[in-house]
Write a protein that holds these residues in place. Sequence first.
Motif, PDB file in Angstrom:
ATOM      1  N   LEU A  87       0.809  -1.216   0.000  1.00 32.25           N
ATOM      2  CA  LEU A  87       0.000   0.000   0.000  1.00 32.25           C
ATOM      3  C   LEU A  87       0.841   1.264   0.000  1.00 32.25           C
ATOM      4  CD1 LEU A  87      -2.664  -0.964   2.684  1.00 32.25           C
ATOM      5  CD2 LEU A  87      -2.915  -1.023   0.200  1.00 32.25           C
ATOM      6  N   ARG A  88       2.049   1.177   0.537  1.00 34.69           N
ATOM      7  CA  ARG A  88       2.941   2.327   0.586  1.00 34.69           C
ATOM      8  C   ARG A  88       4.360   1.801   0.702  1.00 34.69           C
ATOM      9  NH1 ARG A  88       1.968   6.320   3.850  1.00 34.69           N
ATOM     10  NH2 ARG A  88       4.164   6.848   4.176  1.00 34.69           N
ATOM     11  N   LEU A  89       5.319   2.644   0.419  1.00 35.18           N
ATOM     12  CA  LEU A  89       6.721   2.289   0.532  1.00 35.18           C
ATOM     13  C   LEU A  89       7.282   2.888   1.803  1.00 35.18           C
ATOM     14  CD1 LEU A  89       7.797   3.001  -3.126  1.00 35.18           C
ATOM     15  CD2 LEU A  89       7.155   0.815  -2.128  1.00 35.18           C
ATOM     16  N   SER A  90       8.100   2.117   2.510  1.00 31.66           N
ATOM     17  CA  SER A  90       8.756   2.622   3.696  1.00 31.66           C
ATOM     18  C   SER A  90      10.243   2.607   3.435  1.00 31.66           C
ATOM     19  CB  SER A  90       8.436   1.743   4.913  1.00 31.66           C
ATOM     20  OG  SER A  90       7.052   1.792   5.177  1.00 31.66           O
ATOM     21  N   GLY A  91      10.889   3.749   3.583  1.00 33.70           N
ATOM     22  CA  GLY A  91      12.315   3.803   3.294  1.00 33.70           C
ATOM     23  C   GLY A  91      12.933   5.103   3.731  1.00 33.70           C
ATOM     24  N   ARG A  92      14.227   5.134   3.674  1.00 34.85           N
ATOM     25  CA  ARG A  92      14.936   6.353   4.012  1.00 34.85           C
ATOM     26  C   ARG A  92      14.662   7.425   2.973  1.00 34.85           C
ATOM     27  NH1 ARG A  92      18.740   5.985   7.854  1.00 34.85           N
ATOM     28  NH2 ARG A  92      19.274   3.901   8.625  1.00 34.85           N
ATOM     29  N   GLY A  93      14.651   8.665   3.432  1.00 31.87           N
ATOM     30  CA  GLY A  93      14.485   9.760   2.499  1.00 31.87           C
ATOM     31  C   GLY A  93      13.035  10.044   2.188  1.00 31.87           C
ATOM     32  N   THR A  94      12.817  10.625   1.013  1.00 31.30           N
ATOM     33  CA  THR A  94      11.492  11.115   0.645  1.00 31.30           C
ATOM     34  C   THR A  94      11.034  10.540  -0.689  1.00 31.30           C
ATOM     35  OG1 THR A  94      12.581  13.068  -0.279  1.00 31.30           O
ATOM     36  CG2 THR A  94      11.684  13.271   1.949  1.00 31.30           C
ATOM     37  N   TYR A 265       5.929  20.881  -8.348  1.00 32.89           N
ATOM     38  CA  TYR A 265       5.759  21.091  -6.905  1.00 32.89           C
ATOM     39  C   TYR A 265       6.427  19.968  -6.116  1.00 32.89           C
ATOM     40  CZ  TYR A 265       3.547  20.986  -2.313  1.00 32.89           C
ATOM     41  OH  TYR A 265       3.337  20.921  -0.966  1.00 32.89           O
ATOM     42  N   LEU A 266       6.194  18.735  -6.510  1.00 30.06           N
ATOM     43  CA  LEU A 266       6.786  17.605  -5.810  1.00 30.06           C
ATOM     44  C   LEU A 266       8.304  17.650  -5.899  1.00 30.06           C
ATOM     45  CD1 LEU A 266       4.362  14.738  -6.909  1.00 30.06           C
ATOM     46  CD2 LEU A 266       4.356  16.011  -4.743  1.00 30.06           C
ATOM     47  N   ARG A 267       8.824  17.981  -7.080  1.00 33.02           N
ATOM     48  CA  ARG A 267      10.273  18.083  -7.271  1.00 33.02           C
ATOM     49  C   ARG A 267      10.855  19.173  -6.371  1.00 33.02           C
ATOM     50  NH1 ARG A 267      12.111  20.922 -12.588  1.00 33.02           N
ATOM     51  NH2 ARG A 267      11.094  22.545 -11.368  1.00 33.02           N
ATOM     52  N   ASP A 268      10.248  20.357  -6.409  1.00 35.99           N
ATOM     53  CA  ASP A 268      10.752  21.487  -5.618  1.00 35.99           C
ATOM     54  C   ASP A 268      10.605  21.249  -4.120  1.00 35.99           C
ATOM     55  OD1 ASP A 268      11.314  22.680  -8.014  1.00 35.99           O
ATOM     56  OD2 ASP A 268       9.561  24.021  -7.982  1.00 35.99           O
ATOM     57  N   SER A 269       9.689  20.364  -3.734  1.00 39.43           N
ATOM     58  CA  SER A 269       9.499  20.041  -2.318  1.00 39.43           C
ATOM     59  C   SER A 269      10.487  18.976  -1.837  1.00 39.43           C
ATOM     60  CB  SER A 269       8.065  19.551  -2.071  1.00 39.43           C
ATOM     61  OG  SER A 269       7.140  20.585  -2.374  1.00 39.43           O
ATOM     62  N   GLY A 270      11.325  18.481  -2.740  1.00 37.64           N
ATOM     63  CA  GLY A 270      12.365  17.529  -2.356  1.00 37.64           C
ATOM     64  C   GLY A 270      12.000  16.073  -2.449  1.00 37.64           C
ATOM     65  N   TYR A 271      10.849  15.754  -3.067  1.00 40.35           N
ATOM     66  CA  TYR A 271      10.465  14.357  -3.192  1.00 40.35           C
ATOM     67  C   TYR A 271      11.227  13.684  -4.327  1.00 40.35           C
ATOM     68  CZ  TYR A 271       6.778  15.211   0.128  1.00 40.35           C
ATOM     69  OH  TYR A 271       6.100  15.525   1.272  1.00 40.35           O
ATOM     70  N   HIS A 272      11.618  12.431  -4.078  1.00 40.17           N
ATOM     71  CA  HIS A 272      12.307  11.623  -5.074  1.00 40.17           C
ATOM     72  C   HIS A 272      11.274  10.694  -5.712  1.00 40.17           C
ATOM     73  CE1 HIS A 272      16.182  13.087  -3.692  1.00 40.17           C
ATOM     74  NE2 HIS A 272      15.763  12.870  -2.442  1.00 40.17           N
ATOM     75  N   LEU A 273      10.866  11.015  -6.905  1.00 35.78           N
ATOM     76  CA  LEU A 273       9.837  10.242  -7.604  1.00 35.78           C
ATOM     77  C   LEU A 273      10.525   9.153  -8.399  1.00 35.78           C
ATOM     78  CD1 LEU A 273       7.723  13.318  -8.683  1.00 35.78           C
ATOM     79  CD2 LEU A 273       7.436  11.845  -6.687  1.00 35.78           C
TER      80      LEU A 273
END
Length: 281
Positions: A87-94, A265-273
């Motif tokens: 359902l979701r990923l759990s990991g280091r970072g964003t 927005y996601l990129r500028d917010s620091g998320y790693h897609l």
Amino acid sequence: MHKDQMLTRRRALLAGATVLGAAGATGTARLLTADPPARPVRSVAAAAGPQAGVPPKPSAFRLRPMTGYSPPRGGPARTAVRGRPILRLSGRGTSMVLTFDDGPDPRYTPAILRTLREYDVRAVFFVCGEMAVDHKDLLREMADDGHVVGNHTWTHPLLTRLPRSRIRYEMERTCEVIADAYGEPPLWFRAPYGAWNRAAFQLGAELGMEPFAWTVDSFDWATPGTPTIVRRVEGNAAPGVIVLSHDAGGDRSQSVQALREYLPYLRDSGYHLTVPRRRST
């Protein structure tokens, strides 16, 4: 048109399939170890969808990849049978994952691919076999761009209403099309409408696929307007989130435009897609 009727039928089973999806998707399967989310994630229930259709016709800001193990190709991997989907990923970072269901559709998928390419993002496309068989060029484009292609059955039926033999047929035939056009068999499976049952978990594992659901439903399938889709994605962004969107099954012009708005927005917010990498089992 069959493809455009999917949205109408999707609304017809909203209540029933939402309950089934929520029941089948209880809990979280872990791929990685996680940092706590930067802010609360407002998960939403699984989307509903159309009733099982007639028997299938013959054709009818990648920023940083996730760490992990990808098993050798060349045939179905030995996969453990899960009792719940991821359902979701759990990991280091964003890290976050963007997923798109029901395609490929030549009216909308190319625009989504262009936007992802512009921002150097990788995503997961859960394709339906009856769509993929007529648009193998788009699966090849996904492969060239480094996207992951997953199995979303052949005709997008409600699996909880099908016998085991039909579920196997829906999965196997789509695996064949993906392997032929994408160049590799799929490692991930998503049940239509998020409605899982034991047969789906067992058969998916037999075919070397992990069950992959979502954390956040953009509800783009209901065409609520581009601003609403953008708010839902941005408002629920958090580490480990898997976002559900669509590139087929109806008018997806709002989905295309929303991606162009929330991706920066996601990129500028620091998320790693990024895309998932499966650990050994």
